[in-house]
Design an enzyme around this catalytic site. Structure first.
Site, short mmCIF file in Angstrom:
data_model
loop_
_atom_site.label_atom_id
_atom_site.label_comp_id
_atom_site.label_asym_id
_atom_site.label_seq_id
_atom_site.Cartn_x
_atom_site.Cartn_y
_atom_site.Cartn_z
CE1 TYR A 1 34.12 42.75 30.08
CE2 TYR A 1 32.35 44.38 30.04
CZ TYR A 1 33.24 43.55 29.38
OH TYR A 1 33.23 43.51 28.00
CG ASP B 1 41.05 44.44 24.95
OD1 ASP B 1 40.59 44.54 23.81
OD2 ASP B 1 41.29 45.41 25.69
#
Length: 334
Positions: free
Chosen positions: A166, A107
């Site tokens: 992540y 994003d």
């Protein structure tokens, strides 16, 4: 095996008449992907080309602060757009011929150390160092191709993945470290790390994560069942790093999970709220307790692939790591 690095704007070497890689039809199709806003043809980036070609794998790092995420669009610029522009300059091919595909659509504001992508060319290279250098010479300083390597026909940056890792960083000091502001989320509250660790363990395993995904207007049908292999909470002084590895992640899933863990760390909620929200399979249930955290603390660290998809094909050059010695130890940029 992974991909890219650092370099100067040098034209790619002349292609050699070696046996081309002929892509086999990929089992996954465009029906399982999100659309590309402002992109003229989503399918061209999902489907493998039908013509004989050579496939190349990139390992990419970027600071996402200035960009509107990975997914292709020209304004505001995205990582994919700038990578494609550099590839067009280095290969002299058209965008539609490159079929660039990224492993993860990060994003706006999200960073990456281990993003992976692949593209194709109708010609082979005798060496990858100069085209690798050309790419980094054409890219802005906050985007770098760390490695570049040839890929076998079966490799697909998105569909060959086994897991993604992540990291999310939280700075819990009273006064924010200005050097951390673009890469961590500032939480002024003292966090109970033991409670966060207990809560994170509830995410591990195979679950339906419908309650932890945000709706996106361009989403198609996506399987909400994912496997979380580990979710670690690591204390590093004023920093706490949350490390999560999973088979895949839904839109905003990681940031939503971290947002709930922050509320638990503040002792506003008990760790046992996690399985309750998971069982609801309802995003509205999560919204009663927590909201997602901002993007700057999130970084795509690495992607794990099927071993046989990472083999180097025959009659192709080896992996390029940037060859800094050939460039006088400098990263030449525009």
């Amino acid at each position: 095996m992974r991909c890219w690095a650092v370099g100067s704007p040098v034209l790619p070497p002349i292609s050699l008449p070696l046996s081309p890689i002929i892509p086999s039809p990929n089992g996954a199709s465009s029906s399982s992907s999100r659309g590309f806003p402002n992109a003229e043809d989503d399918a061209s980036y999902i489907k493998e080309p039908s013509f004989p070609c050579f496939k190349w794998r990139l390992l990419i790092a970027y600071d996402g602060t200035r960009y509107a995420g990975w997914q292709y669009q020209r304004s505001p610029p995205t990582i994919q757009c700038l990578i494609e522009e550099a590839l067009i300059g280095a290969t002299k091919l058209e965008r539609k011929d490159l079929h660039l595909v990224g492993a993860s659509r990060t994003d706006k504001g999200v960073h990456a150390w281990g993003q992976v992508a692949h593209f194709v060319t109708p010609f082979n290279y005798d060496s990858l160092e100069s085209v690798h250098a050309a790419l980094n010479g054409l890219l802005p300083v906050d985007i770098r191709v760390r490695e570049m390597s040839p890929a076998v026909p079966d490799f697909h940056a998105r569909f060959s993945t086994l897991s993604k890792v992540y990291h999310y960083k939280i700075y819990s000091g009273t006064i924010m470290d200005p050097f951390q502001r673009c890469y961590t989320y500032h939480c002024v509250y003292k966090l109970n790390y033991a409670a966060m660790k207990e809560a994170a363990n509830y995410f591990v395993g195979k679950h339906d994560f419908s309650a932890f995904t945000n709706a996106a207007h361009n989403d198609r049908v996506v399987n909400p069942v994912k496997v979380i292999f580990r979710f670690d909470v690591i204390e590093m002084g004023a920093l706490v790093q949350l490390e999560v590895e999973g088979s895949g992640f839904l839109y905003r899933q990681v940031r939503n999970m971290v947002g709930l863990l922050v509320q638990i760390g503040k002792e506003a909620l008990p760790p046992e709220v996690v399985p309750k929200i998971l069982a609801s399979r309802d995003r509205r249930e999560l919204a009663k307790y927590a909201s997602g955290v901002p993007p700057q603390g999130l970084c795509l660290v690495s992607i794990n692939y099927k071993e046989d998809h990472l083999k180097l094909p025959s009659d192709c050059p080896g992996t390029s790591f940037g060859c800094p010695n050939n460039l006088g130890g400098r990263d030449i940029i525009r």
